[in-house]
Write a protein that holds these residues in place. Structure first.
Motif, PDB file in Angstrom:
ATOM      1  N   HIS A 123       0.836  -1.206   0.000  1.00 35.99           N
ATOM      2  CA  HIS A 123       0.000   0.000   0.000  1.00 35.99           C
ATOM      3  C   HIS A 123       0.875   1.261   0.000  1.00 35.99           C
ATOM      4  O   HIS A 123       0.553   2.242  -0.671  1.00 35.99           O
ATOM      5  CB  HIS A 123      -0.942   0.021   1.194  1.00 35.99           C
ATOM      6  CG  HIS A 123      -2.083  -0.936   1.074  1.00 35.99           C
ATOM      7  ND1 HIS A 123      -3.021  -0.861   0.058  1.00 35.99           N
ATOM      8  CD2 HIS A 123      -2.443  -1.996   1.836  1.00 35.99           C
ATOM      9  CE1 HIS A 123      -3.904  -1.827   0.202  1.00 35.99           C
ATOM     10  NE2 HIS A 123      -3.574  -2.535   1.270  1.00 35.99           N
ATOM     11  N   CYS A 124       1.967   1.206   0.728  1.00 30.42           N
ATOM     12  CA  CYS A 124       2.890   2.335   0.766  1.00 30.42           C
ATOM     13  C   CYS A 124       3.453   2.614  -0.629  1.00 30.42           C
ATOM     14  O   CYS A 124       3.492   3.761  -1.082  1.00 30.42           O
ATOM     15  CB  CYS A 124       4.017   2.054   1.758  1.00 30.42           C
ATOM     16  SG  CYS A 124       5.227   3.387   1.870  1.00 30.42           S
ATOM     17  N   LYS A 125       3.873   1.569  -1.299  1.00 24.61           N
ATOM     18  CA  LYS A 125       4.443   1.711  -2.646  1.00 24.61           C
ATOM     19  C   LYS A 125       3.394   2.269  -3.610  1.00 24.61           C
ATOM     20  O   LYS A 125       3.697   3.168  -4.410  1.00 24.61           O
ATOM     21  CB  LYS A 125       4.951   0.346  -3.127  1.00 24.61           C
ATOM     22  CG  LYS A 125       5.634   0.358  -4.451  1.00 24.61           C
ATOM     23  CD  LYS A 125       7.107   0.627  -4.271  1.00 24.61           C
ATOM     24  CE  LYS A 125       7.840   0.424  -5.578  1.00 24.61           C
ATOM     25  NZ  LYS A 125       8.371   1.661  -6.111  1.00 24.61           N
ATOM     26  N   ALA A 126       2.165   1.776  -3.537  1.00 28.11           N
ATOM     27  CA  ALA A 126       1.098   2.266  -4.417  1.00 28.11           C
ATOM     28  C   ALA A 126       0.793   3.738  -4.130  1.00 28.11           C
ATOM     29  O   ALA A 126       0.542   4.521  -5.053  1.00 28.11           O
ATOM     30  CB  ALA A 126      -0.157   1.415  -4.256  1.00 28.11           C
ATOM     31  N   TYR A 127       0.842   4.117  -2.870  1.00 27.70           N
ATOM     32  CA  TYR A 127       0.618   5.516  -2.502  1.00 27.70           C
ATOM     33  C   TYR A 127       1.775   6.381  -2.999  1.00 27.70           C
ATOM     34  O   TYR A 127       1.570   7.443  -3.599  1.00 27.70           O
ATOM     35  CB  TYR A 127       0.453   5.655  -0.991  1.00 27.70           C
ATOM     36  CG  TYR A 127       0.401   7.086  -0.523  1.00 27.70           C
ATOM     37  CD1 TYR A 127      -0.637   7.933  -0.917  1.00 27.70           C
ATOM     38  CD2 TYR A 127       1.386   7.608   0.303  1.00 27.70           C
ATOM     39  CE1 TYR A 127      -0.692   9.256  -0.498  1.00 27.70           C
ATOM     40  CE2 TYR A 127       1.344   8.922   0.732  1.00 27.70           C
ATOM     41  CZ  TYR A 127       0.309   9.739   0.319  1.00 27.70           C
ATOM     42  OH  TYR A 127       0.258  11.056   0.738  1.00 27.70           O
ATOM     43  N   GLN A 128       2.986   5.912  -2.766  1.00 29.90           N
ATOM     44  CA  GLN A 128       4.175   6.672  -3.162  1.00 29.90           C
ATOM     45  C   GLN A 128       4.244   6.857  -4.679  1.00 29.90           C
ATOM     46  O   GLN A 128       4.512   7.951  -5.159  1.00 29.90           O
ATOM     47  CB  GLN A 128       5.428   5.958  -2.666  1.00 29.90           C
ATOM     48  CG  GLN A 128       6.720   6.668  -2.992  1.00 29.90           C
ATOM     49  CD  GLN A 128       7.926   5.938  -2.421  1.00 29.90           C
ATOM     50  OE1 GLN A 128       7.816   5.201  -1.448  1.00 29.90           O
ATOM     51  NE2 GLN A 128       9.068   6.155  -3.012  1.00 29.90           N
ATOM     52  N   ASP A 129       4.003   5.784  -5.427  1.00 22.59           N
ATOM     53  CA  ASP A 129       4.175   5.821  -6.886  1.00 22.59           C
ATOM     54  C   ASP A 129       2.958   6.345  -7.644  1.00 22.59           C
ATOM     55  O   ASP A 129       3.108   6.971  -8.688  1.00 22.59           O
ATOM     56  CB  ASP A 129       4.513   4.422  -7.412  1.00 22.59           C
ATOM     57  CG  ASP A 129       5.864   3.927  -6.921  1.00 22.59           C
ATOM     58  OD1 ASP A 129       6.657   4.725  -6.382  1.00 22.59           O
ATOM     59  OD2 ASP A 129       6.116   2.713  -7.065  1.00 22.59           O
ATOM     60  N   GLU A 130       1.746   6.051  -7.132  1.00 22.98           N
ATOM     61  CA  GLU A 130       0.536   6.349  -7.910  1.00 22.98           C
ATOM     62  C   GLU A 130      -0.508   7.158  -7.152  1.00 22.98           C
ATOM     63  O   GLU A 130      -1.639   7.295  -7.619  1.00 22.98           O
ATOM     64  CB  GLU A 130      -0.085   5.026  -8.376  1.00 22.98           C
ATOM     65  CG  GLU A 130       0.864   4.182  -9.209  1.00 22.98           C
ATOM     66  CD  GLU A 130       0.432   2.725  -9.306  1.00 22.98           C
ATOM     67  OE1 GLU A 130      -0.779   2.460  -9.128  1.00 22.98           O
ATOM     68  OE2 GLU A 130       1.297   1.878  -9.550  1.00 22.98           O
ATOM     69  N   ASP A 131      -0.144   7.643  -5.958  1.00 21.80           N
ATOM     70  CA  ASP A 131      -1.094   8.385  -5.110  1.00 21.80           C
ATOM     71  C   ASP A 131      -2.352   7.583  -4.804  1.00 21.80           C
ATOM     72  O   ASP A 131      -3.437   8.135  -4.609  1.00 21.80           O
ATOM     73  CB  ASP A 131      -1.472   9.731  -5.727  1.00 21.80           C
ATOM     74  CG  ASP A 131      -0.347  10.745  -5.622  1.00 21.80           C
ATOM     75  OD1 ASP A 131       0.387  10.715  -4.615  1.00 21.80           O
ATOM     76  OD2 ASP A 131      -0.201  11.561  -6.553  1.00 21.80           O
ATOM     77  N   GLU A 132      -2.220   6.264  -4.763  1.00 17.57           N
ATOM     78  CA  GLU A 132      -3.341   5.380  -4.418  1.00 17.57           C
ATOM     79  C   GLU A 132      -3.621   5.533  -2.917  1.00 17.57           C
ATOM     80  O   GLU A 132      -2.725   5.351  -2.093  1.00 17.57           O
ATOM     81  CB  GLU A 132      -2.965   3.933  -4.735  1.00 17.57           C
ATOM     82  CG  GLU A 132      -4.062   2.937  -4.532  1.00 17.57           C
ATOM     83  CD  GLU A 132      -5.153   3.040  -5.575  1.00 17.57           C
ATOM     84  OE1 GLU A 132      -6.307   2.761  -5.225  1.00 17.57           O
ATOM     85  OE2 GLU A 132      -4.867   3.407  -6.727  1.00 17.57           O
TER      86      GLU A 132
END
Length: 92
Positions: free
Chosen positions: A62-71
């Motif tokens: 979830h952190c990676k998705a938030y960091q990379d794609e603002d998910e």
């Protein structure tokens, strides 16, 4: 060597990340707070990596998705999972 797991600490880091994520998303508000949220999410994952590796991996994803794609991070779902793990632990 991984530190001892702490679900209370995990929940605190996740909750703090949510505040920073919200602040980062309010237009011209605090865009640099995104990185504070990322740091808190990484700290949360580290808090549970020893005893709850699946929860740690989910948090990192979830952190990676938030960091990379603002998910958006499903903060309450992650806290709910931590609560369920704690309940299971107490029933053993």
């Amino acid at each position: 060597m991984a530190q001892e797991s702490c679900l209370d600490c995990y929940r605190k880091h996740i909750a703090t990340a949510m505040v920073f994520e919200d602040e980062a998303s309010i237009g011209m508000g605090y865009p640099l707070h995104k990185w504070l949220a990322v740091g808190e999410l990484n700290a949360a994952a580290k808090e549970v990596s020893k005893e709850y590796p699946i929860l740690a991996a989910m948090t990192r994803d979830h952190c990676k998705a938030y960091q990379d794609e603002d998910e958006p991070v499903p903060t309450t779902e992650l806290i709910f999972l931590a609560n369920e793990l704690e309940k299971e632990e107490k029933n053993e």
